[in-house]
Design an enzyme around this catalytic site. Structure first.
Site, mmCIF file in Angstrom:
data_model
loop_
_atom_site.group_PDB
_atom_site.id
_atom_site.type_symbol
_atom_site.label_atom_id
_atom_site.label_comp_id
_atom_site.label_asym_id
_atom_site.label_seq_id
_atom_site.Cartn_x
_atom_site.Cartn_y
_atom_site.Cartn_z
ATOM 1 N N GLU A 29 8.792 -2.082 36.818
ATOM 2 C CA GLU A 29 9.545 -1.028 35.594
ATOM 3 C C GLU A 29 9.422 -3.346 34.478
ATOM 4 O OE1 GLU A 29 13.326 -0.784 36.237
ATOM 5 O OE2 GLU A 29 12.805 1.055 37.803
ATOM 6 N N GLU A 63 12.337 4.924 40.041
ATOM 7 C CA GLU A 63 12.445 4.208 41.189
ATOM 8 C C GLU A 63 11.856 5.155 42.496
ATOM 9 O OE1 GLU A 63 15.230 3.398 39.886
ATOM 10 O OE2 GLU A 63 15.277 1.293 39.438
ATOM 11 N N GLN A 85 13.683 -4.812 40.600
ATOM 12 C CA GLN A 85 13.924 -5.865 39.413
ATOM 13 C C GLN A 85 15.666 -6.191 40.535
ATOM 14 O OE1 GLN A 85 14.840 -3.809 35.663
ATOM 15 N NE2 GLN A 85 12.737 -4.439 35.650
ATOM 16 N N ASP A 88 19.476 -3.588 44.815
ATOM 17 C CA ASP A 88 20.837 -2.940 44.978
ATOM 18 C C ASP A 88 19.491 -0.982 44.223
ATOM 19 O OD1 ASP A 88 23.107 -4.334 44.093
ATOM 20 O OD2 ASP A 88 21.742 -5.239 43.494
ATOM 21 N N PHE A 89 18.693 -1.311 43.690
ATOM 22 C CA PHE A 89 18.222 -0.322 43.241
ATOM 23 C C PHE A 89 17.595 0.242 44.829
ATOM 24 C CE2 PHE A 89 18.006 -2.067 38.794
ATOM 25 C CZ PHE A 89 19.312 -2.170 38.273
ATOM 26 N N HIS A 131 24.471 -4.914 40.891
ATOM 27 C CA HIS A 131 23.849 -5.664 40.638
ATOM 28 C C HIS A 131 23.553 -7.022 41.923
ATOM 29 C CE1 HIS A 131 23.211 -3.346 37.398
ATOM 30 N NE2 HIS A 131 21.259 -3.948 37.370
#
Lengths: 340, 326
Positions: A29, A63, A85, A88-89, A131
């Site tokens: 992204e 994701e 990014q 956490d994702f 985050h």
């Protein structure tokens, strides 16, 4: 020779690997949008100008699709470098990471390989609980993934280049507070740049480095905690306590030998990690040393980690939760003085 | 849609393909009851026209991704029956060296990616495979099979969306058998599956999934579009599994009349009738095809029974990519 930050060193590694091998491409992204960010932390800045949008592939916020597409492309002979990014994702793509990427080679009886790299920034930076995580231990647990944790610009470049050339999926955890030119106050005012040689180099996985030699205590730490441990070692040296600081550089494979050899010398081990205590990678290292090095120890193995809470927002709270230089000094002193 | 009717000779080959799947599955069921086939099995009886119609429109170098119900897809793509049976027996000669079993059946050398048994798990991978083909400037395509139960997974949305926005050469093949395990579609899915295609700006078509020629025709159109670089198509093949969801399922949640109705629409009997009616094949030619399939399956069983089990320590191999051997 030149001085580069971690972000610049990662960018140079990607540039070199894309020049060397047309199978390498980037996926994520905000990584190549004109006048955009170059990813969440500028690491891919300018690469789409150089290689075009065909090889720097901007994706939706998606994701599962980013990781799943990287797996599929890798299976068909490409060498994707995917970016999520914030680490956490990664959990949005848990199936693609844990059930697909990690198991395809095995399920196929060793006939399909998945040579992909997944880059994921970690660390608490006053952004609250979603985050901020350092989930290396989660993924270290999954057979099939290799896990790299570069704490310096030199290592970031060399480990990323090795990751691209590896025939297994590799996760690279990068620390948000270590990306920049350095001296960021939160990182302890350290110079975070490295000398990067002009000639090409790769760093083999599974080779720890001793960042500072010492005889009284072995400290094993990664990423930001490695830098804080070095700062703590400086302070402890003023008290006559000599700390050996080991940076494993990769968690999978893990260099047990370097850690055990150090413990043979010091007899004492402190593991410092930013993840919360329970079930972190430090627990695995402690178990391994207790297993293979019990007779080498003359004190209990100690772990210093974030408390078992989600990461809070306010700096006063976050600084309390994440191990500080002061806490490392206190713990190290207590171990060496036999007060644990 | 332009109609591409398969020539009679090809229809006969498709008949052969469906018979091989049906007979393989029937034999596997008996072997399972005997305890020779291990673990669990999700069988394909009733849906054969989908696998055979889709794969008939693919080249050998095209790939497919499959599901927890993969036997039909694998056979249609050309995985050898010997290696499949050996895999089900847990033997070292299995197509996945006994690491995969029923739910991960596949053989990449013929384009069958080891089956992905997480519902909708193959959708994002198929998009990535299509992305690779685009990078490689070849005209390969990937057929991504999934069931009606997959379309409410997030992975379905993310994978189809990525394939659509990047115009990737993927054929999304939904095998709509109207039940996700025991749950009927009307409890889970408010709009028709092919209608979802509109949300991604790609063609969505509904075909009679028990009509192998119709499945073939729809796939030919979708493959041509994909090879031209125009992106994916969603094909909803309406079909029915005439057996339970998995090994011990008697299917009590389905009305008997419904099952009987679909059995009358059996894709194999239906093609046999039309081949005979059209004089495209004689009864004796069809009998030869069936006898050949029986022999082939007996040979596969003998191969599996004669094959050695893997060494226990083989469990430690093939965790990492450096150990890839083929």
């Amino acid at each position: 020779m030149k001085r580069l930050s971690i972000a610049e060193a990662l960018r140079e590694a990607m540039r070199e690997e894309m020049q060397r091998d047309e199978r390498v491409f980037l996926l994520g992204e905000d990584i190549g949008i004109p006048q955009g960010f170059g990813g969440a932390f500028t690491v891919t800045l300018g690469l789409s100008d150089e290689f075009g949008h065909e090889r720097v592939v901007d994706t939706p916020i998606s994701e599962k699709a980013i990781v799943g597409a990287a797996v599929g492309a890798a299976m068909m002979g490409m060498r994707p470098i995917a970016d999520v990014q914030y680490s956490d994702f990664l959990f949005c793509a848990a199936d693609e990471i844990v059930n697909q990427a990690a198991k395809m080679t095995y399920m196929s009886g060793g006939t399909v390989k998945v040579p992909m790299v997944l880059r994921a920034p970690v660390g608490a930076t006053n952004r609250g609980a979603q985050h901020a995580q350092s989930p290396e231990g989660f993924f270290m647990h999954v057979p099939g993934w290799k896990v790299a944790v570069p704490a310096t610009a030199y290592d970031a470049k060399g480990l990323l280049k090795t990751a691209v050339r590896d025939d297994s999926p590799v996760l690279i955890f990068e620390h948000k507070r270590l990306y920049g030119k350095g001296g960021r106050k939160e990182a302890g005012g350290l110079d975070l740049t490295s000398d990067i040689p002009d000639e090409e180099y790769c760093i083999p996985f599974g080779q720890a480095v001793i960042r500072r030699e010492g005889s009284d205590l072995t400290v094993v730490a990664t990423l930001l905690m490695m830098h804080r441990s070095l700062a703590a070692a400086d302070l402890l040296a003023q008290e006559g306590i000599n700390v050996e600081v080991i940076d494993p550089r990769t968690l999978v494979p893990f260099d047990d030998g370097t850690v055990l050899a150090s413990v043979a010398k010091t007899g004492k081990l402190l593991i410092v990690e930013e993840d919360n205590l329970t079930g972190g990678w430090g627990a695995e290292v402690a178990a391994r040393v207790a297993d293979a090095g019990f007779d080498l120890l003359d004190a209990p193995i100690k772990r210093l980690a974030s408390y078992d809470v989600p990461m809070p927002f306010a700096p006063v709270l976050e600084n309390f939760v994440v191990p500080s230089v002061e806490r490392i000094v206190e713990m190290a002193r207590a171990i060496v003085k036999g007060k644990v | 849609m332009t109609s591409v009717t398969p020539p009679p000779n090809q229809l006969l080959q498709m008949y052969r393909g469906m018979v091989r799947i049906r007979k393989f599955e029937e034999k596997v069921y008996l072997l399972f009851l005997e305890g020779k086939v291990l673990g669990t099995i999700h069988q394909y009886q009733g849906q054969e026209a989908v696998a055979v119609g889709v794969c008939g429109a693919l080249r050998r170098d095209d790939c497919l991704t499959s599901t927890h119900r993969p036997h039909g897809h694998c056979i249609a793509k050309g995985v050898s029956l010997d290696s499949m049976m050996a895999e089900l027996f847990g033997r070292a000669t299995g197509c996945c060296k006994a690491k995969g079993g029923s739910m991960h059946m596949g053989d990449i050398s013929v384009g069958a990616v080891p089956a992905i048994a997480i519902v909708a798990g193959g959708v994002t991978l198929a998009a990535g495979m299509g992305l690779a083909y685009k990078f490689q400037h070849n005209d390969r395509v990937v057929a991504c099979f999934f069931g009606d139960g997959a379309v409410n997974e997030g992975a379905f949305h993310e994978g189809v969306n990525l394939a659509a926005i990047k115009q990737l050469p993927v054929i999304f093949v939904c095998e709509n058998n109207f039940y996700a395990a025991s749950t009927p579609m009307q409890l889970t899915t408010p709009v028709g599956i092919a209608e979802r295609a509109a949300a991604y700006g790609i063609p969505g078509v509904v075909v009679d999934g028990n009509d192998v020629a119709a499945v073939y025709q729809a796939t030919v159109t979708a493959v041509a579009r994909a090879r031209r670089g125009e992106g994916p198509t969603l094909i909803e093949c309406q079909t029915y599994r005439t057996v339970g969801h998995s090994r011990g399922d008697p299917g009590a949640y389905r009305p008997k009349e419904e099952v009987e109705l679909w059995k009358q629409k059996d894709p194999i009997a239906r093609l046999r009738r039309s081949l005979i009616a059209d004089e495209a094949a004689t009864e004796s030619e069809i009998a030869v095809i069936e006898a050949e399939a029986d022999r082939e399956i007996e040979t596969a069983v003998a191969f599996a029974e004669a094959s050695p089990p893997p060494q226990p320590e083989d469990a430690l191999l093939h965790v990492y990519g450096e150990q890839v051997t083929a």
